[in-house]
Motif scaffolding. Structure first.
Motif, mmCIF file in Angstrom:
data_model
loop_
_atom_site.group_PDB
_atom_site.id
_atom_site.type_symbol
_atom_site.label_atom_id
_atom_site.label_comp_id
_atom_site.label_asym_id
_atom_site.label_seq_id
_atom_site.Cartn_x
_atom_site.Cartn_y
_atom_site.Cartn_z
ATOM 1 N N VAL A 155 0.835 -1.206 0.000
ATOM 2 C CA VAL A 155 0.000 0.000 0.000
ATOM 3 C C VAL A 155 0.867 1.252 0.000
ATOM 4 C CG1 VAL A 155 -1.730 1.309 1.292
ATOM 5 C CG2 VAL A 155 -1.950 -1.176 1.079
ATOM 6 N N VAL A 156 1.898 1.278 0.827
ATOM 7 C CA VAL A 156 2.783 2.447 0.886
ATOM 8 C C VAL A 156 3.449 2.689 -0.461
ATOM 9 C CG1 VAL A 156 4.962 3.290 1.854
ATOM 10 C CG2 VAL A 156 3.205 2.357 3.366
ATOM 11 N N GLU A 157 3.853 1.617 -1.149
ATOM 12 C CA GLU A 157 4.549 1.744 -2.429
ATOM 13 C C GLU A 157 3.599 1.868 -3.611
ATOM 14 O OE1 GLU A 157 7.185 -1.587 -2.568
ATOM 15 O OE2 GLU A 157 8.568 -0.731 -1.082
ATOM 16 N N ASN A 158 2.303 2.002 -3.348
ATOM 17 C CA ASN A 158 1.293 2.187 -4.392
ATOM 18 C C ASN A 158 1.178 0.975 -5.317
ATOM 19 O OD1 ASN A 158 -0.786 3.626 -5.600
ATOM 20 N ND2 ASN A 158 0.561 4.601 -7.098
ATOM 21 N N ALA A 159 1.554 -0.193 -4.816
ATOM 22 C CA ALA A 159 1.309 -1.426 -5.570
ATOM 23 C C ALA A 159 -0.097 -1.946 -5.314
ATOM 24 C CB ALA A 159 2.333 -2.489 -5.180
ATOM 25 N N ALA A 160 -0.774 -1.363 -4.329
ATOM 26 C CA ALA A 160 -2.157 -1.721 -4.011
ATOM 27 C C ALA A 160 -2.875 -0.469 -3.532
ATOM 28 C CB ALA A 160 -2.212 -2.804 -2.950
ATOM 29 N N ASP A 161 -4.191 -0.448 -3.720
ATOM 30 C CA ASP A 161 -4.995 0.689 -3.282
ATOM 31 C C ASP A 161 -5.478 0.511 -1.845
ATOM 32 O OD1 ASP A 161 -5.032 1.936 -5.958
ATOM 33 O OD2 ASP A 161 -6.250 0.188 -6.479
ATOM 34 N N VAL A 162 -5.862 -0.727 -1.521
ATOM 35 C CA VAL A 162 -6.435 -1.034 -0.210
ATOM 36 C C VAL A 162 -5.761 -2.284 0.327
ATOM 37 C CG1 VAL A 162 -8.550 -1.562 1.073
ATOM 38 C CG2 VAL A 162 -8.655 -0.070 -0.934
ATOM 39 N N GLY A 163 -5.448 -2.276 1.622
ATOM 40 C CA GLY A 163 -4.856 -3.444 2.259
ATOM 41 C C GLY A 163 -5.651 -3.850 3.485
ATOM 42 N N ILE A 164 -5.541 -5.127 3.850
ATOM 43 C CA ILE A 164 -6.138 -5.629 5.087
ATOM 44 C C ILE A 164 -5.065 -6.428 5.808
ATOM 45 C CG2 ILE A 164 -7.986 -6.961 6.145
ATOM 46 C CD1 ILE A 164 -9.619 -6.567 3.601
ATOM 47 N N LEU A 165 -4.787 -6.051 7.050
ATOM 48 C CA LEU A 165 -3.691 -6.657 7.798
ATOM 49 C C LEU A 165 -4.061 -6.806 9.262
ATOM 50 C CD1 LEU A 165 -2.863 -3.808 9.049
ATOM 51 C CD2 LEU A 165 -1.159 -3.713 7.237
ATOM 52 N N SER A 166 -3.210 -7.509 9.986
ATOM 53 C CA SER A 166 -3.406 -7.693 11.415
ATOM 54 C C SER A 166 -2.963 -6.443 12.161
ATOM 55 C CB SER A 166 -2.608 -8.908 11.883
ATOM 56 O OG SER A 166 -2.601 -8.986 13.290
ATOM 57 N N ALA A 167 -3.738 -6.026 13.150
ATOM 58 C CA ALA A 167 -3.405 -4.817 13.905
ATOM 59 C C ALA A 167 -2.084 -4.954 14.637
ATOM 60 C CB ALA A 167 -4.519 -4.512 14.907
ATOM 61 N N GLU A 168 -1.726 -6.184 15.013
ATOM 62 C CA GLU A 168 -0.477 -6.403 15.735
ATOM 63 C C GLU A 168 0.739 -6.247 14.827
ATOM 64 O OE1 GLU A 168 -3.075 -8.450 15.792
ATOM 65 O OE2 GLU A 168 -3.824 -7.961 17.791
ATOM 66 N N HIS A 169 0.508 -6.277 13.521
ATOM 67 C CA HIS A 169 1.618 -6.158 12.568
ATOM 68 C C HIS A 169 1.215 -5.159 11.487
ATOM 69 C CE1 HIS A 169 2.037 -10.064 14.529
ATOM 70 N NE2 HIS A 169 3.342 -9.922 14.343
ATOM 71 N N HIS A 170 1.002 -3.921 11.912
ATOM 72 C CA HIS A 170 0.440 -2.933 10.990
ATOM 73 C C HIS A 170 1.487 -2.090 10.293
ATOM 74 C CE1 HIS A 170 0.434 -0.851 14.988
ATOM 75 N NE2 HIS A 170 0.987 0.098 14.266
ATOM 76 N N GLY A 171 2.643 -2.672 10.069
ATOM 77 C CA GLY A 171 3.584 -1.992 9.199
ATOM 78 C C GLY A 171 4.855 -1.510 9.856
ATOM 79 N N GLY A 172 4.936 -1.533 11.176
ATOM 80 C CA GLY A 172 6.173 -1.109 11.824
ATOM 81 C C GLY A 172 6.544 0.316 11.446
#
Length: 323
Positions: A155-172
């Motif tokens: 998502v940060v690199e604009n390879a995707a528009d929307v992401g779904i992830l675990s709150a415990e591992h939300h990107g550091g």
């Protein structure tokens, strides 16, 4: 000023083909339908002289006579009847382009790139996306499975528009570059073979499971990291017998008696009736997890991506009220 061209006796043909003006084609169709240039000019809201000049220019560009003119007015030639069919097709195509572009602007058409972890894909997204695509059949949703850390990066690199992830591992370190929104909650459980020593228990602690061989998820997964952290806090090793990339493989290995495994309750429910496995509550504070939606910026989303995000949040609210 004339475009550089190859000159012909009756007009001008541009390199690469004849350049046609849609307004002139509309005027030509009106002239054919009304039978008079004056009435065609009235329909087009232009002066008759301007309409006559446009039709003459159209004949010159096509290098063909479209009308014979006489004291009784004008009469269409065979070429005009052929052009009428073609012109209507071209004008309909142009109207179709405008309509489709309007649909894109309204969010009725378009493409959304979604990346999600396996927990969201196996538990919630099938039903949520089915409802969304039923409402917006012109939207193309491209879904790819990734681990939570990779979701954030995509998502940060604009390879995707929307992401779904675990709150415990939300990107550091990437978390500051994301907008995070609540999506769903899930619960981790312990899956054991039907005849296992723990099978008769309804609830276990992680310490109970660590005394047995484990079927784990792949090293980068959120569940694997939770188990590693939990085992370290208990001062016990993870007896990983094997690691897999999907919950279906995990359940098959557990059913074969090769170990026990941790996975989301909703995903385990897909296999418990078909396989000889038992699902046990996991009495750990981290067993209740939050799944988050992530985007770079809500303001930067396309119309259709924003509609998908709103739909997923609404679906989460509905799921929570039903629970």
């Amino acid at each position: 000023m004339r475009h550089p061209a190859i000159a012909f006796r009756h007009g001008w043909r541009y390199h690469g083909g004849v350049k046609l003006d849609p307004v002139s084609l509309q005027l030509f169709v009106a002239a054919m339908e009304t039978g008079a240039i004056a009435r065609a000019a009235q329909r087009a809201h232009i002066a008759p002289s301007a309409a006559s000049r446009r039709l003459a220019e159209l004949e010159a560009r096509l290098h063909v006579r479209l009308f014979t003119r006489g004291n009784r007015g004008m009469a269409p030639t065979p070429a005009a009847h052929a052009l009428l069919h073609l012109a209507r097709g071209v004008l309909n195509d142009l109207d179709g382009i405008a309509a489709q572009m309007s649909d894109y602007g309204a969010g009725l058409r378009g493409q959304v790139r979604v990346v999600a972890n396996i927990s969201a894909i196996t538990q919630f997204l099938p039903a949520d996306l089915q409802r969304f695509l039923t409402r917006y059949p012109g939207v193309d949703v491209r879904l790819q499975e990734q681990i939570s850390s990779a979701v954030a990066r995509s998502v940060v690199e604009n390879a995707a528009d929307v992401g779904i992830l675990s709150a415990e591992h939300h990107g550091g370190e990437l978390a500051g570059q994301l907008t995070l929104l609540p999506y769903r909650e899930d619960e981790l459980v312990l899956v054991v073979p039907a005849g296992h020593a723990l099978a008769r228990r309804r609830c276990v602690r992680l310490a109970d499971a660590l005394g047995h061989d484990l079927i784990g998820m792949h090293p980068g997964s959120a569940i694997h990291q939770l188990l590693q952290r939990g085992a370290a806090e208990l001062g016990q090793p993870l007896r990983l017998r094997m690691q897999v990339t999907g919950y279906d493989a995990l359940c098959l290995m557990v059913a074969a008696g090769l170990g026990v495994g941790v996975m989301p309750r909703g995903s385990a429910a897909l296999y418990r009736r078909q396989l000889a496995i038992r699902v046990l509550d996991l009495a750990e504070p981290w067993a209740r997890r939050r799944l988050l939606l992530c985007v770079r910026s809500l303001a930067a989303l396309s119309t259709v991506a924003a509609q998908l995000v709103a739909h997923l949040q609404a679906s989460a609210d509905t799921g929570a009220s039903e629970a």
